[in-house]
Design an enzyme around this catalytic site. Structure first.
Site, mmCIF file in Angstrom:
data_model
loop_
_atom_site.group_PDB
_atom_site.id
_atom_site.type_symbol
_atom_site.label_atom_id
_atom_site.label_comp_id
_atom_site.label_asym_id
_atom_site.label_seq_id
_atom_site.Cartn_x
_atom_site.Cartn_y
_atom_site.Cartn_z
ATOM 1 N N HIS A 1 0.839 -1.194 0.000
ATOM 2 C CA HIS A 1 0.000 0.000 0.000
ATOM 3 C C HIS A 1 0.880 1.253 0.000
ATOM 4 C CE1 HIS A 1 -2.807 -3.030 1.520
ATOM 5 N NE2 HIS A 1 -3.780 -2.237 1.133
ATOM 6 N N LYS B 1 -1.648 -8.125 -4.045
ATOM 7 C CA LYS B 1 -2.503 -6.945 -3.908
ATOM 8 C C LYS B 1 -1.612 -5.711 -3.899
ATOM 9 C CE LYS B 1 -5.734 -4.656 -0.728
ATOM 10 N NZ LYS B 1 -6.215 -4.629 0.666
ATOM 11 N N SER C 1 -21.919 14.086 -8.963
ATOM 12 C CA SER C 1 -22.612 13.865 -10.233
ATOM 13 C C SER C 1 -23.611 12.707 -10.158
ATOM 14 C CB SER C 1 -21.602 13.586 -11.343
ATOM 15 O OG SER C 1 -22.266 13.297 -12.552
ATOM 16 N N LYS D 1 -15.452 22.330 -19.988
ATOM 17 C CA LYS D 1 -16.319 22.396 -21.168
ATOM 18 C C LYS D 1 -15.691 23.133 -22.350
ATOM 19 C CE LYS D 1 -20.846 21.673 -19.126
ATOM 20 N NZ LYS D 1 -22.272 22.069 -19.171
ATOM 21 N N ASP E 1 -26.542 20.526 -24.199
ATOM 22 C CA ASP E 1 -27.192 21.433 -23.244
ATOM 23 C C ASP E 1 -28.213 22.333 -23.923
ATOM 24 O OD1 ASP E 1 -25.974 20.661 -20.876
ATOM 25 O OD2 ASP E 1 -24.268 21.997 -21.153
ATOM 26 N N TYR F 1 -31.551 21.040 -10.989
ATOM 27 C CA TYR F 1 -32.367 19.821 -10.955
ATOM 28 C C TYR F 1 -32.411 19.160 -9.583
ATOM 29 C CZ TYR F 1 -27.929 17.262 -11.421
ATOM 30 O OH TYR F 1 -26.662 16.776 -11.230
ATOM 31 N N GLY G 1 -35.498 22.002 -14.193
ATOM 32 C CA GLY G 1 -34.104 21.657 -14.445
ATOM 33 C C GLY G 1 -33.913 20.159 -14.552
#
Length: 496
Positions: A111, A136, A231, A282, A319, A437, A458
């Site tokens: 790890h 692992k 999201s 974007k 959009d 929304y 929305g």
């Protein structure tokens, strides 16, 4: 397969949760012995155990909770082996001091909670030299490129290898490592009980990502953004895939602005088929494709990247059409011919990417547009670009629009008691469209309904733009009802 980790301070609760997971369908469970306050007799955890079991006892230097001596820890692990536990997790530096015995399989682990080292291959070679049944290797991802390197290591492994990255940048590797050959991945008992950075709950692994259905042929899609944890796109796209029986999975990719180009280039090596694009990428994402749609060029932003069957990458923007569809439906409720807003006075609140796209649609459709933004310079710049009117944020209430469109985050969960426009500023029968929304019924929408206004949701816009993305990805008509029901369920207060 998914290994579900349990960390409880009481042995009785650890056993109870193990039994509950077995009833829920879990096939492998990790018991974190370092979480137990008192570890004198581990036989109750082993006797008639409801699933195959991994025994793990992490030291403090490995981010564990073990407070005893190293000698006591080693005795505990050896005792578990003698009692026939299915797997025992041994850190790479102690593996050679614990001899193989009986049927217990050796899981030799490494790890790194800080980074994914450049020497990943060398570290892996040292692991397989420790008489391991399963290797692992788990590291911290500081960009998606780290996660890609990890998946490539798993795919080329000489021995069964569990490999993934921790943290939000590496979350996708927890979901996808099985596709590349990992015998299992790890999940938490619940979303409130994360035992390692970025660990996903067992329920989400099964219900949201359908991990048990992911295989080598499964196509991968995702959402690019920073931040990205909030999201809801993975839920509605994955539910749509399930509804139509499509062998695909949609995952979140957190990408920082600093590592944007590097990350996209790396992700192409694992053949991601398409992306939804959100803040802050974007505009930048337009430069990462072979072909940019004319609408994207006009708007100056993309929210969708996808490739066709010839490997050509396209940038689209769903959009604008989604917003216009939602707005025209509200205008039709108001009785305006064909949902048109030509010569109607329209006030947009906000000056970001969504305001830019919707503003372009308003101007193109003949609306008389005014922009009011909280950042004066930004709002004024947008009004000049769209060749429309501008008013200060402080004076927005003096406007008397026929159409009011909120493109700000004011009123978004969890700040649901806020509205960007007071109720007494509204007039009856105006059209009010809120692009938020979550929640579906914002305070602005509630005000509008009380004033007998015609509203656009929305949530409807979000589903419409996601449906158009889905059609870019799959070439199939999107299951709108499934996607809408999925989003409503995801944002419902009961689920939270």
């Amino acid at each position: 397969m998914i290994c579900v980790s349990i960390g409880r301070t009481r042995l009785k609760m650890m056993r109870a949760e193990h039994e509950a997971l077995a009833k829920a369908g879990a096939q492998l469970v990790e018991l974190r012995l370092d979480w137990l306050k008192h570890v004198s007799d581990i036989s109750p955890l082993l006797k008639d155990r409801p699933t195959p079991t991994v025994f793990t006892c992490r030291r403090a230097e490995d981010r564990g909770k073990w407070k005893g001596t190293e000698q006591e820890r080693m005795m505990l692990l050896r005792s578990a082996i003698v009692d026939g536990v299915d797997f025992v997790d041994l850190e790479v530096d102690i593996a050679k001091t614990v001899p193989r015995y009986g049927k217990t399989k050796r899981l030799v682990s490494y790890h790194n909670f800080e980074e994914t080292p450049d020497t990943l291959t060398d570290i892996y070679e040292s692991l397989i030299d420790q008489d391991a049944d399963v290797v692992k290797i788990v590291t911290m991802a500081n960009s998606p490129a780290d996660g890609v390197r990890m998946l490539e290591l798993v795919a080329s492994a000489k021995k069964p290898t569990v490999g993934f990255c921790m943290g939000e940048f590496g979350l996708f590797t927890r979901i996808l490592c099985g596709k590349y050959g990992s015998p299992f991945t790890y999940a938490s008992f619940s979303s409130e009980r994360e035992l390692a950075p970025g660990q996903i709950s067992y329920r989400d692994m099964i219900q949201l990502y359908r991990h048990h259905e992911i295989k080598e042929t499964t196509k991968v899609y995702g959402v690019l953004g920073d931040p990205i944890a909030h999201s809801y796109s993975p839920r509605i796209h994955n539910d749509a895939f399930a509804d139509q029986g499509i062998d695909a999975v949609y995952v979140p990719f957190r990408i920082s602005e600093q590592h944007f180009e590097e990350s996209l280039k790396a992700l192409r090596r694992i053949n991601v088929e398409g992306y939804s694009v959100t803040i802050p990428h974007k505009q930048r994402a337009m430069q990462a494709v072979d072909h940019v749609d004319e609408e994207v060029k006009t708007i100056g932003a993309t929210n969708t990247l996808y490739r066709n069957n010839r490997g050509i990458w396209f940038a689209a923007n769903t959009d604008l059409n989604a917003a216009m569809t939602t707005l025209r439906e509200a205008c039709m409720k108001a009785g305006w011919p064909e949902g048109g807003f030509k010569n109607r006075k329209v006030l947009i609140l906000g000056s970001g990417g969504v305001a830019r796209a919707i503003g372009l649609g308003i101007v193109t459709g003949g609306g008389q547009l005014t922009i009011a933004g909280r950042t004066k310079a930004k709002a004024k710049e947008l009004s000049e670009q769209l060749k429309c009117q501008y008013c200060t944020w402080e004076n927005r209430g003096s406007q008397t629009p026929d159409v009011l469109i909120n493109c700000t985050p004011i009123g978004m969960f969890p700040n649901m008691d806020e509205s960007p426009f007071e109720q007494n500023w509204m007039k009856e029968s105006m059209v009010v469209f809120d692009t938020i929304y979550n929640p579906e019924n914002t305070l602005l929408i509630k005000y509008a309904k009380q004033r007998n206004c015609f509203v656009g949701s929305g949530l409807e816009m979000f589903v419409q733009q996601a449906a158009a993305q889905y059609e870019c990805f799959t070439g199939q008509k999107a299951p709108l009802k499934t996607m809408k029901d999925s989003l409503r369920t995801a944002i419902s207060p009961i689920r939270k």
